[in-house]
Design an enzyme around this catalytic site. Structure first.
Site, PDB file in Angstrom:
ATOM      1  N   GLU A  45       1.965 -38.951  21.195  1.00  0.00           N
ATOM      2  CA  GLU A  45       2.383 -38.658  22.563  1.00  0.00           C
ATOM      3  C   GLU A  45       2.917 -37.227  22.595  1.00  0.00           C
ATOM      4  OE1 GLU A  45       5.739 -40.338  25.712  1.00  0.00           O
ATOM      5  OE2 GLU A  45       5.175 -41.543  23.970  1.00  0.00           O
ATOM      6  N   ASP A  56      14.770 -38.585  29.971  1.00  0.00           N
ATOM      7  CA  ASP A  56      14.994 -38.171  28.590  1.00  0.00           C
ATOM      8  C   ASP A  56      16.473 -37.997  28.274  1.00  0.00           C
ATOM      9  OD1 ASP A  56      12.270 -38.074  27.913  1.00  0.00           O
ATOM     10  OD2 ASP A  56      12.071 -36.130  28.896  1.00  0.00           O
TER      11      ASP A  56
END
Length: 256
Positions: A45, A56
């Site tokens: 990824e 995140d």
């Protein structure tokens, strides 16, 4: 069958590793991708740096910010993906927020991804009920659009994602943001079981996964494990990438 779906044939437990493109630099991104692919990682990824990465945690936010400061753009990410695709045989997936894709143009972006050797997209801030334009663009370019589900997802949302997600479904192990954690939530098994009842796609668990032991627990209930923040930390701790090599091999062993 797409290359991503092919990873899960014969009940193989997938190891998906995450790298922020351009962190700590472009060359390390390319080398780290090769190390992951050579040591048991089934799918890589590649995170496109974004200025407001809401999903995140601190580790990936820091990596994304540094990459942006070094001039990493969406166009450069495509160039890096093309380089990596020529060096590894595992599928590649872009993780991006929707804003950079919208700015690039969904159809143009998907066409560029296909040319660069990208196999799929993960867009954390794209709800499945608002993804029709990108779904059409990805289908036109033979890319898998992978949707996410969280423990708080309703039965209706699970059914919708099960209808739309291609390649696999990304299960967020906990509410909140990414980041290596000491323990996984005790209700994880129930969450996976709840999704399994409504979805036929492979289920991969990410967010908070940081050790081979956690990966082994996930392998018992899901089809794959996604590890990001711990990999970023290893890049910070050991520029030689030996620690990354050892870690990847240990995760692969734990998954069986």
């Amino acid at each position: 069958m797409s290359r991503i779906a092919g990873v899960f044939k014969t009940s193989h437990k997938a190891f998906i590793g995450y790298l922020t493109v351009g962190y700590p630099d472009i060359e390390t991104t390319v080398k780290a991708a090769v190390v992951l692919a050579q040591n048991g990682c089934d799918l890589i990824e590649l995170g496109i740096p974004f200025s407001d990465p809401l999903s995140d945690g601190a580790t990936i936010q820091k990596a994304s910010q540094k990459a942006l400061e070094q001039g990493v753009t969406t166009k450069l990410c495509l160039e890096v993906a093309s380089r990596i695709s020529r060096k590894v045989s595992v599928p590649l997936v872009f993780m991006s927020y929707y804003n950079p894709i919208l700015h690039f143009g969904p159809q143009a972006f998907c066409e560029a991804c296909s040319k660069a050797g990208i196999d799929g997209l993960i867009i954390p801030d794209l709800p499945p009920d608002e993804g029709s334009e990108l779904e059409e663009a990805t289908r036109n370019c033979d890319l898998d659009l992978i949707y996410l589900l969280a423990p708080t997802s309703t039965a209706e949302r699970i059914v919708l994602v099960a209808k739309k997600s291609r390649g696999f479904i990304y299960l967020v192990s906990l509410t909140g943001v990414t980041g290596a954690r000491r323990d996984l939530p005790p209700e994880l098994e129930d969450f996976v079981k709840r999704v399994r009842q409504k979805a036929k796609q492979p289920l991969c668990v990410g967010f908070g996964v940081s050790t081979p032991e956690q990966a082994k627990r996930i392998a018992a209930i899901a089809d794959g494990v996604i590890i990001g923040s711990r990999i970023i930390q290893l890049l910070e701790e050991d520029a030689s990438l030996k620690a990354l090599k050892t870690f990847a091999a240990s995760v692969r062993k734990a998954l069986g």
